[in-house]
Design a protein around this motif. Structure first.
Motif, short mmCIF file in Angstrom:
data_model
loop_
_atom_site.label_atom_id
_atom_site.label_comp_id
_atom_site.label_asym_id
_atom_site.label_seq_id
_atom_site.Cartn_x
_atom_site.Cartn_y
_atom_site.Cartn_z
N ARG A 46 53.05 99.04 -25.70
CA ARG A 46 53.19 99.30 -27.13
C ARG A 46 54.10 100.50 -27.32
O ARG A 46 54.21 101.34 -26.41
N PRO A 125 37.57 94.11 -33.30
CA PRO A 125 38.50 93.27 -34.07
C PRO A 125 39.71 94.08 -34.53
O PRO A 125 39.73 95.31 -34.42
N GLU A 126 40.70 93.37 -35.07
CA GLU A 126 41.85 94.06 -35.68
C GLU A 126 41.32 95.03 -36.73
O GLU A 126 40.29 94.76 -37.33
N PRO A 127 41.93 96.17 -36.96
CA PRO A 127 43.26 96.55 -36.52
C PRO A 127 43.32 97.14 -35.11
O PRO A 127 44.37 97.58 -34.66
N TYR A 128 42.19 97.20 -34.41
CA TYR A 128 42.22 97.69 -33.03
C TYR A 128 43.05 96.74 -32.19
O TYR A 128 43.17 95.56 -32.48
N ARG A 129 43.60 97.27 -31.11
CA ARG A 129 44.52 96.49 -30.28
C ARG A 129 43.85 95.92 -29.03
O ARG A 129 44.54 95.52 -28.10
N ASN A 132 45.13 92.30 -28.03
CA ASN A 132 46.51 92.31 -27.50
C ASN A 132 46.56 93.00 -26.14
O ASN A 132 47.27 92.55 -25.24
#
Length: 186
Positions: A46, A125-129, A132
């Motif tokens: 990232r 969950p989102e917004p955590y990465r 990904n």
């Protein structure tokens, strides 16, 4: 206004300034980094991170140095935090490697395997990465089977922590990566 993200380049500059300030105060420090900082600084997965998750010994002098760095780089006062202590209490095996070495500062980071286990444990969950990051690490490690993932998780965390959230998380990761591993029935 504070700088909202720390890029790898800024992170390295911060480490250089931290090392110089440690030298000026005749101090040495070992900084164990985790989370998004590792994904950015060690895997180039990232472009930036919002904060630095780390463990380190602190003192009033080190606290002052960290405040000075926040002011110098226009960072949020919580730019570096030790919130990772809570999830780390579930880690039964640490596998840290030295990733940066300066005169008075050493920076250690977990292996890709340990990072994968930690991302699965978090399974936020989102917004955590986490999603990904787990996908990136599975590809980086060349993992093909769910059993390989579970062996890594068991080695670093333990299967007793493989709860419904982690199973759903792994089902989605497997689907997203087009892996032919068997899904957990929830």
């Amino acid at each position: 206004m504070s700088l909202e993200k720390v890029t790898k380049e800024i992170f390295i500059e911060i480490l250089e300034v931290l090392d110089k300030k440690l030298q000026d105060n005749k101090l040495e420090l070992t900084l164990n980094i985790y989370g998004g900082t590792v994904m950015m600084a060690c895997f180039d997965a990232r472009p930036a991170t919002k904060d630095v998750d780390a463990l380190f010994d602190t003192s009033p002098i080190i606290d002052n140095i960290l405040v000075e760095i926040a002011e110098t780089f226009n960072l949020d006062k919580n730019w570096i935090n030790q919130d990772i202590r809570e999830p780390l209490r579930h880690i039964k095996n640490e596998n840290l490697k030295e990733v940066y070495t300066f005169k008075s500062l050493k920076v250690l980071a977990p292996s890709a395997e340990q990072m994968l286990a930690m991302k699965i444990l978090s399974a936020r969950p989102e917004p955590y990465r986490d999603f990904n990051d787990a996908e990136y690490l599975i590809e980086f490690l060349g993992i093909e089977t769910l059993e390989e993932v579970l062996n890594i998780f068991n080695n670093y965390v333990g299967r007793k922590y493989l709860q419904e959230r982690q199973k759903v998380f792994l089902n989605y990761v497997g689907k997203d990566l087009n892996k032919s591993w068997k899904e957990f029935s929830i």
